[in-house]
Write an enzyme that holds these catalytic residues in place. Structure first.
Site, PDB file in Angstrom:
ATOM      1  N   GLU A  94       8.394 -35.212   8.464  1.00 11.05           N
ATOM      2  CA  GLU A  94       9.851 -35.457   7.933  1.00 11.05           C
ATOM      3  C   GLU A  94      10.960 -35.038   8.945  1.00 11.05           C
ATOM      4  OE1 GLU A  94      10.712 -35.231   3.852  1.00 11.05           O
ATOM      5  OE2 GLU A  94      12.734 -35.611   4.015  1.00 11.05           O
ATOM      6  N   LYS A 135      11.586 -30.994  -4.645  1.00 11.18           N
ATOM      7  CA  LYS A 135      10.947 -31.391  -3.551  1.00 11.18           C
ATOM      8  C   LYS A 135      11.417 -31.219  -2.229  1.00 11.18           C
ATOM      9  CE  LYS A 135      10.136 -35.109  -0.468  1.00 11.18           C
ATOM     10  NZ  LYS A 135      10.595 -35.078   0.884  1.00 11.18           N
ATOM     11  N   ASP A 191      -3.904 -25.034   1.411  1.00 10.12           N
ATOM     12  CA  ASP A 191      -4.032 -26.192   0.459  1.00 10.12           C
ATOM     13  C   ASP A 191      -2.881 -26.378  -0.076  1.00 10.12           C
ATOM     14  OD1 ASP A 191      -4.611 -27.980  -1.531  1.00 10.12           O
ATOM     15  OD2 ASP A 191      -6.416 -27.127  -2.195  1.00 10.12           O
ATOM     16  N   HIS A 199      20.607 -36.165   8.310  1.00 10.73           N
ATOM     17  CA  HIS A 199      19.127 -36.684   8.049  1.00 10.73           C
ATOM     18  C   HIS A 199      19.034 -37.736   8.874  1.00 10.73           C
ATOM     19  CE1 HIS A 199      15.480 -36.801   6.022  1.00 10.73           C
ATOM     20  NE2 HIS A 199      15.457 -38.455   5.974  1.00 10.73           N
TER      21      HIS A 199
HETATM   22  P1  NAD Z   1     -13.805 -19.365   0.908  1.00 17.04           P
HETATM   23  O1  NAD Z   1     -14.750 -19.478  -0.243  1.00 17.04           O
HETATM   24  O2  NAD Z   1     -14.106 -20.312   2.139  1.00 17.04           O
HETATM   25  O3  NAD Z   1     -13.321 -17.822   1.341  1.00 17.04           O
HETATM   26  C1  NAD Z   1     -13.311 -16.808   0.334  1.00 17.04           C
HETATM   27  C2  NAD Z   1     -14.476 -15.923   0.776  1.00 17.04           C
HETATM   28  O4  NAD Z   1     -14.291 -14.922   2.012  1.00 17.04           O
HETATM   29  C3  NAD Z   1     -14.150 -14.562  -0.272  1.00 17.04           C
HETATM   30  O5  NAD Z   1     -14.898 -15.104  -1.401  1.00 17.04           O
HETATM   31  C4  NAD Z   1     -14.696 -13.410   0.332  1.00 17.04           C
HETATM   32  O6  NAD Z   1     -16.362 -13.485   0.211  1.00 17.04           O
HETATM   33  C5  NAD Z   1     -14.507 -13.934   1.876  1.00 17.04           C
HETATM   34  N1  NAD Z   1     -13.715 -13.229   2.434  1.00 17.04           N
HETATM   35  C6  NAD Z   1     -13.775 -12.785   3.863  1.00 17.04           C
HETATM   36  N2  NAD Z   1     -12.538 -11.787   4.279  1.00 17.04           N
HETATM   37  C7  NAD Z   1     -11.671 -11.770   3.171  1.00 17.04           C
HETATM   38  C8  NAD Z   1     -10.607 -11.263   2.840  1.00 17.04           C
HETATM   39  N3  NAD Z   1      -9.843 -10.662   3.694  1.00 17.04           N
HETATM   40  N4  NAD Z   1     -10.123 -11.420   1.521  1.00 17.04           N
HETATM   41  C9  NAD Z   1     -10.686 -12.248   0.759  1.00 17.04           C
HETATM   42  N5  NAD Z   1     -11.865 -12.532   0.959  1.00 17.04           N
HETATM   43  C10 NAD Z   1     -12.387 -12.398   2.152  1.00 17.04           C
HETATM   44  O7  NAD Z   1     -12.292 -19.971   0.441  1.00 17.04           O
HETATM   45  P2  NAD Z   1     -11.393 -19.522  -1.033  1.00 17.04           P
HETATM   46  O8  NAD Z   1     -10.201 -18.907  -0.681  1.00 17.04           O
HETATM   47  O9  NAD Z   1     -12.483 -19.018  -2.093  1.00 17.04           O
HETATM   48  O10 NAD Z   1     -11.346 -20.975  -1.500  1.00 17.04           O
HETATM   49  C11 NAD Z   1      -9.961 -21.949  -0.968  1.00 17.04           C
HETATM   50  C12 NAD Z   1     -10.608 -23.327  -0.720  1.00 17.04           C
HETATM   51  O11 NAD Z   1     -10.942 -23.963  -1.881  1.00 17.04           O
HETATM   52  C13 NAD Z   1      -9.459 -24.108  -0.139  1.00 17.04           C
HETATM   53  O12 NAD Z   1      -9.914 -25.094   1.021  1.00 17.04           O
HETATM   54  C14 NAD Z   1      -9.088 -25.054  -1.301  1.00 17.04           C
HETATM   55  O13 NAD Z   1      -8.785 -26.341  -0.838  1.00 17.04           O
HETATM   56  C15 NAD Z   1     -10.343 -25.245  -2.008  1.00 17.04           C
HETATM   57  N6  NAD Z   1     -10.513 -25.538  -3.236  1.00 17.04           N
HETATM   58  C16 NAD Z   1      -9.149 -25.748  -4.102  1.00 17.04           C
HETATM   59  C17 NAD Z   1      -9.529 -26.063  -5.519  1.00 17.04           C
HETATM   60  C18 NAD Z   1      -7.910 -25.982  -6.211  1.00 17.04           C
HETATM   61  O14 NAD Z   1      -7.117 -25.451  -5.787  1.00 17.04           O
HETATM   62  N7  NAD Z   1      -7.888 -26.462  -7.639  1.00 17.04           N
HETATM   63  C19 NAD Z   1     -10.544 -26.184  -6.039  1.00 17.04           C
HETATM   64  C20 NAD Z   1     -11.822 -25.951  -5.268  1.00 17.04           C
HETATM   65  C21 NAD Z   1     -11.737 -25.950  -4.045  1.00 17.04           C
END
Ligand code: NAD
Length: 425
Positions: free
Chosen positions: A86, A264, A280, A378
């Site tokens: 945008e 928005k 996300d 815009h």
């Molecule tokens: P992930 O599971 O890929 O990574 C998180 C893991 O990385 C942690 O559990 C930990 O074991 C490790 N890690 C390494 N270094 C770390 C640090 N410095 N801090 C914290 N953890 C560290 O990702 P996530 O963050 O658990 O999930 C994010 C993903 O889930 C996004 O892609 C999102 O789109 C998706 N998702 C979203 C929803 C929702 O929003 N409703 C539902 C399901 C999945």
């Protein structure tokens, strides 16, 4: 193949290579060569990576990344990458940030990195007693959750707290457990979802009920980011502009129809940084809008007031569950590079900057609306898009765009006619 023979059932589609899928799609949709070449063109992630990120990949879509200047957040100057299709969004942040730069820029804070996972328990005849039975197991629950993610625990995160509510629903009472987990520098969806799923059988065992849903809540109201800034009266352009902006805020605060557009605009800035950093956007959008309705009526995510010396003070507070690891943040090379531009070392720092961008965006939109109207600025930028859509290339684009703006006719038909005239003479 006649149209009636076309079928969307394509066996083994997911097992094909990207090129094979594109071929199948081209055959189904009768794509011309130019469209196939366009979809097959490499972007700034390679096809192999894209194919591993989501399912049934046929192409990648590039979105411009602009960099917002003039941002000063908690005393540090920062350049902010913003991915958006945008026009005006990046310019609005730059202009708004410039107008509060000398007054110190943005001051921010966060509430922590706490995410909430929900476990839905049904079919218990004594929900209040079941609630207490779950609460009594807090230590056991902490151990189960932490056992799911030793790495997170090593990094200082993990289970923090437990909340259990009896929720009256049209299907009878449910017992809803909230696991509150510090996910450090990860957004944490996968991390907390795994904990909720692992814990479910124990909750069933303790209560005799049946667990259904086990998933995080996107209303991440324990992961709030806040930003505030003050715009001096002379930087804004006088008391009339300031008062118009405050009135615009009062309108948004009172009316959900206006608040939806007001918010928005805020999300124009926020989602652009969230996307640029591989986070996300839907999670952040859902959380922001749910938070805006937390008191039972949808309202503004920002507040605007006049300070004792007549300046305009703005503030924003919203859930910002973003990460530096996890999801696409680490695997998308452009997202990684954008994080380097930002120079942040924690997810909380990223959230603070994003909140500041949301506030800057809101200032820009309200100022435009309360003065010249949104279309002036815009349309000047949008005119470039209209010129390109009409077929202008190279130097023709700014010339044609300027002409459309000058004539106050930023329209496709006018652009096409003017382009023809420009080329003819
Ligand atoms: P992930 O599971 O890929 O990574 C998180 C893991 O990385 C942690 O559990 C930990 O074991 C490790 N890690 C390494 N270094 C770390 C640090 N410095 N801090 C914290 N953890 C560290 O990702 P996530 O963050 O658990 O999930 C994010 C993903 O889930 C996004 O892609 C999102 O789109 C998706 N998702 C979203 C929803 C929702 O929003 N409703 C539902 C399901 C999945």
């Amino acid at each position: 193949m006649t149209l009636s023979n076309l079928t969307s059932r394509i066996p083994g589609f997911h097992r094909m290579t990207t090129a094979e899928r594109l071929e199948a799609v081209a055959a189904f949709s009768g794509l011309d060569e130019a469209s196939v070449a366009q979809l097959g063109a490499p972007g700034n992630i390679d096809a192999h990576l894209a194919d591993h990120m989501i399912e049934n990949v046929v192409a990648t879509l590039s979105i411009p990344v602009g960099v917002a200047t003039n941002m000063r957040v908690d005393g540090r100057d920062v350049l902010v990458p913003m991915a958006t299709e945008e026009s005006s969004v990046v310019a609005a942040v730059c202009n708004s940030a410039r107008q509060c730069y000398d007054a110190g820029g943005f001051t921010t804070s966060v509430s922590g990195n706490l995410m909430i996972a929900q476990v839905q328990l049904t079919g218990v005849t004594d929900p209040e007693a079941a609630r207490l039975r779950i609460l009594e197991r807090c230590d056991e629950i902490a151990a189960i959750c932490d056992g799911c993610d030793p790495m997170l625990v090593r990094l200082g995160g993990g289970f923090r707290d437990l909340e259990v509510r009896v929720l009256p629903t049209r299907g009878g009472p449910m017992v809803v457990t909230h696991l509150i987990v510090d996910t450090r520098d990860a957004m944490g969806a996968n991390a907390v979802n795994t904990m909720a799923e692992t814990l479910a059988p124990s909750i069933e065992g303790w209560t005799g009920g049946r667990v259904l849903l086990r998933i995080l809540s996107n209303l991440a109201d324990r992961r709030l980011a806040r930003a505030r800034a003050t715009w001096p009266l002379d930087a804004i352009g006088g008391a009339a502009v300031r008062d118009g902006m405050v009135s615009a805020y009062h309108f948004a605060e009172a009316d959900p129809y206006r608040a939806a557009t007001h918010n928005k605009g805020i999300m124009n800035g926020i989602s652009a940084v969230v996307l640029a950093t591989g986070n996300d956007t839907r999670a952040v959008e859902a959380g922001a809008h749910a938070y805006a309705a937390r008191h039972g009526r949808y309202t503004s995510l920002t507040s605007w007031e006049v300070t004792a010396d007549g300046s305009l003070a703005g503030s924003i507070e919203l859930p910002l569950p973003v990460g530096l690891v996890g999801g696409a943040t680490k695997i998308h090379p452009t997202a990684r590079a954008c994080l380097k531009i930002l120079g942040v070392s924690t997810a909380a720092e990223l959230a603070r900057i994003i909140a500041a961008v949301g506030l800057a965006q809101n200032f820009g939109a309200m100022k435009a609306l309360a003065t010249t109207g949104i279309q002036k600025g815009h349309m000047a930028l949008h005119a470039n898009n209209v010129a390109i859509a009409a077929g202008a290339v190279g130097e023709e684009v700014p010339r044609l765009a300027a002409l459309l703006v000058e004539r106050r006719q930023v329209r496709q038909d006018v652009a096409a006619a003017e382009l023809e005239r420009m080329r003819a003479g």
